[in-house]
Design an enzyme around this catalytic site. Sequence first.
Site, PDB file in Angstrom:
ATOM      1  N   GLY A   2     121.419 -19.987 -64.499  1.00 20.30           N
ATOM      2  CA  GLY A   2     121.304 -21.428 -64.697  1.00 20.30           C
ATOM      3  C   GLY A   2     122.393 -22.246 -64.018  1.00 20.30           C
ATOM      4  N   SER A  18     118.706 -10.125 -59.300  1.00 21.14           N
ATOM      5  CA  SER A  18     117.395 -10.708 -59.014  1.00 21.14           C
ATOM      6  C   SER A  18     117.464 -11.605 -57.791  1.00 21.14           C
ATOM      7  CB  SER A  18     116.931 -11.514 -60.222  1.00 21.14           C
ATOM      8  OG  SER A  18     117.933 -12.420 -60.597  1.00 21.14           O
ATOM      9  N   ARG A  19     116.301 -11.850 -57.242  1.00 21.60           N
ATOM     10  CA  ARG A  19     116.153 -12.903 -56.244  1.00 21.60           C
ATOM     11  C   ARG A  19     115.841 -14.197 -56.981  1.00 21.60           C
ATOM     12  NH1 ARG A  19     115.668 -11.170 -51.027  1.00 21.60           N
ATOM     13  NH2 ARG A  19     114.973  -9.025 -50.686  1.00 21.60           N
ATOM     14  N   ASP A  71     111.408 -19.989 -73.283  1.00 23.20           N
ATOM     15  CA  ASP A  71     112.697 -19.393 -72.937  1.00 23.20           C
ATOM     16  C   ASP A  71     113.444 -19.165 -74.244  1.00 23.20           C
ATOM     17  OD1 ASP A  71     114.690 -18.443 -71.394  1.00 23.20           O
ATOM     18  OD2 ASP A  71     115.274 -20.352 -70.511  1.00 23.20           O
ATOM     19  N   LYS A 119     121.666 -23.282 -69.369  1.00 19.22           N
ATOM     20  CA  LYS A 119     120.616 -22.740 -70.230  1.00 19.22           C
ATOM     21  C   LYS A 119     121.010 -22.865 -71.697  1.00 19.22           C
ATOM     22  CE  LYS A 119     118.253 -19.456 -67.250  1.00 19.22           C
ATOM     23  NZ  LYS A 119     117.909 -18.048 -67.012  1.00 19.22           N
TER      24      LYS A 119
END
Lengths: 504, 504
Positions: free
Chosen positions: A172, A198-199, A260, A292
């Site tokens: 985030g 991650s991408r 989320d 986040k």
Amino acid sequence: MLKVKKVAIDTDPENTVFLSRQCALYRAEEFRALKRVEVSSDSQRILATLQIVDDPEIVGTDELGLGQQAFRRLKVAEGSPVKIAQATRPRSLDAVRRKIGGEVMTPAEIEEIIADISVHRYSPMEIAAFLVASAGFTTTEETLATTRAMAKTGAELKWDAPIVVDKHCIGGIPGNRTSMIVAPIVAAHGLLMPKTSSRAITSPSGTADTMEVLAKVSLSIEEMRRVVEKENVCLVWGGHVNLSPADDVLISVERPLAIDTREQMVASILSKKLAAGSTHVVIDIPVGPTAKVRSQSDAVRLRKLMEYVADELGLVIDVVFTDGAQPVGRGIGPVLEARDVMAVLHNAPEAPADLRARALLLAGRVLDFDPALRGGAGRACAQEILDSGKALAAMERIIDAQGRAAPASSPGGLTADVVAPKNGHVTAMDCFRLARIARRAGAPMDKGAGIDLFRKIGDPVKKGETLYRIHSCFSSDFEFAKAMADEDAGVTVDATHAAGSVEA
Amino acid sequence: MLKVKKVAIDTDPENTVFLSRQCALYRAEEFRALKRVEVSSDSQRILATLQIVDDPEIVGTDELGLGQQAFRRLKVAEGSPVKIAQATRPRSLDAVRRKIGGEVMTPAEIEEIIADISVHRYSPMEIAAFLVASAGFTTTEETLATTRAMAKTGAELKWDAPIVVDKHCIGGIPGNRTSMIVAPIVAAHGLLMPKTSSRAITSPSGTADTMEVLAKVSLSIEEMRRVVEKENVCLVWGGHVNLSPADDVLISVERPLAIDTREQMVASILSKKLAAGSTHVVIDIPVGPTAKVRSQSDAVRLRKLMEYVADELGLVIDVVFTDGAQPVGRGIGPVLEARDVMAVLHNAPEAPADLRARALLLAGRVLDFDPALRGGAGRACAQEILDSGKALAAMERIIDAQGRAAPASSPGGLTADVVAPKNGHVTAMDCFRLARIARRAGAPMDKGAGIDLFRKIGDPVKKGETLYRIHSCFSSDFEFAKAMADEDAGVTVDATHAAGSVEA
């Protein structure tokens, strides 16, 4: 039997099949109400969503069209004979239905649901039903069972070491590329850290995208293992390693629904750590008004749940709350972020101090897992490794081991400066807005696109001075990004606060 | 701008658009994570789900493919210029999200949600989120607001009469075609009953399918109005009349998810009655072990909710609990059911007594709404109309007014008898199973397909005697239906119980 035809339509992650309304063998209308069919070949069965086609060019009356996902998963050649039948609902949906009605799921039920989801037996609607019912309420025991079940669905790595560390940020915050500094520090110190990242999906860059500016990141499990054996750490893309396929499917529905939840986040993160064979993990939770996690109390609730689940799984975790008020470092976007990371590793005078400080904080906490270090000595040890150039040397070795990228991706050549509307101080930065502008500029697909920040919160600024520079590679992206920044630049300059400070 | 291309893929009820991965103007990958786009032409905007295509035959790099639903709703010609953009989530989804979190929705929020759903602004996943969150808990006030909102989304009929009656069954019982007997009785008596019925979706026949054996049922609102003005009554397919488009969309998600809550049922039924301009409605709730409502207490809960909502809407309703233990009449499937209905109207000796009795009960309750009748006189009045042949004459006039069908659809010529496995009595019939077998035999698509029942609950039967006969028009359906009946015939013959009775 129908003959398989490949239809080059991508319906990721879902299986989709295409049947002619005039099909000679089946009544397409018969499947219309429920839209789910079971497709069987000699050896394989998949569940798929059915779409009815009225164009013989797409599928003929004796054919079954398989979208790209269905074709790959059914594993048959074009022209092979297949049958279809109204799909039987996966039995695990009964538990989802009881969950909707307010019941708690048993660990066995959760395991069956997650297994079905991971092999694409649920339609997106059914996944949505599971997620929404769980978002209503999820017990701690359910979260634990979900985490366990998710870790089981994919590859499970084993390492021949008593301590396997990792460091994970919940995300985030643009520019927060500490993993690329922490990992080489840990490598130089000598702990094992097989890091998968991650991408970007909806952000302007993921660690895998930024690392890709420097080295190959799409490694197989075997390649990853060779890098780790040689250099203690790796920095690879998790997408190739398939640690929690159920998580990938769940995310494909969570994202469009903007679901989320704390529980889903804990299960997602910890299941991957478990599957990756980690034993000790530092978790970075940035807290800020556009992060986040937006309040200290939310952060504490998240930490407690994470600690409980980790404990039950035998994972040692250390949760660190960090400042999530603004981006970290100067660059947002792969090339610009890689530049910041390398500046920190080079101990360059222009290296962003906040990125360096945060990386050292987190690297120190990771090193503190080493029983050979005295309590609290991790931070000093990390700094020594960074200052001495050992971290840089380790990074160069990691890059070589993974496969060095062609040199010199440079920032996008189309640039525009977003300037201060008045004299004052920067008092707020909107992480979400800046990420969207960087993404509109072309990041992460154009490695050089993004935003370069010239001012951070607390900095004085005069009217007309640059707050940040937009970099793009293509003019249409460039125009879109500028228009978006014009509308709302994502940086607040406060004149009142400024007056005293600037004159002072 | 992209050029519109029609793609003959049916993705009912959802809007789907197809974009080339190599699109010259937009990065397809950019839309991949959220999959929802807004498509705008000069005059029109729609939200749609995006699928990415790798076949230039399906869409070229300068084209946007529109699936059949999207093409119809965007209302532009092929080749017209259109733009796409990442869709902005409908604002009403914020209320859905709060609902997931346990909050109660306000009437204004519900109105906005239902309006968005009715014009296809929600994806199936988003509809699932709304339905599942509502299935968790829904307050009485929310149900009332949902009913009101649903009635507003479509056509609203007005009739120039102080009393407009209707009769509705919640469904689930094969062969329960009482509307086709009640309506002509009401017509002969002189009340207004503009009856719209559904076609079968997952059942072997809806009233509209059975009526279609005798007359045209796809009437426009104007045609329906002319029939009612002439004959007091009509028996048409509701699908053409568009009384509650939101309900049609909701059902497309409820059905695959097998969500069937009391609240959603009440909103669905009463919103349509409200939109149809009904003032007084008899509601038939069959109760039985394989019916939709399985216990008396569930039936009472459903009735109370219905009465509360109807009251608030100014609808007078009379809820009748009926026996839902077994099918009504002998035939299951359009032609076989139409035969039973006409036998009752003809007062034929072979007419099924249970269908006649139930139709008279319900017709009586409808006639009791007439203030000109003394309390409770409706039943006798209905019987007089039926026995005298006035109901039959009214039915013939209704058929002529709607448009008489070509005569003599007959039961399917492929027949197989399912026989009793032993001597005894029929003690149970599985409505759901019998419906599935009739459907497998080809109903409702083949009008003559279905099941003809030779025995009902309580009837004695000897080993080898026919329990029911399967009718099919095509041999593949016939084989499927026989196989399904072989596996589980859906009729229980109890030998112990039988022994005494048969010998007696």
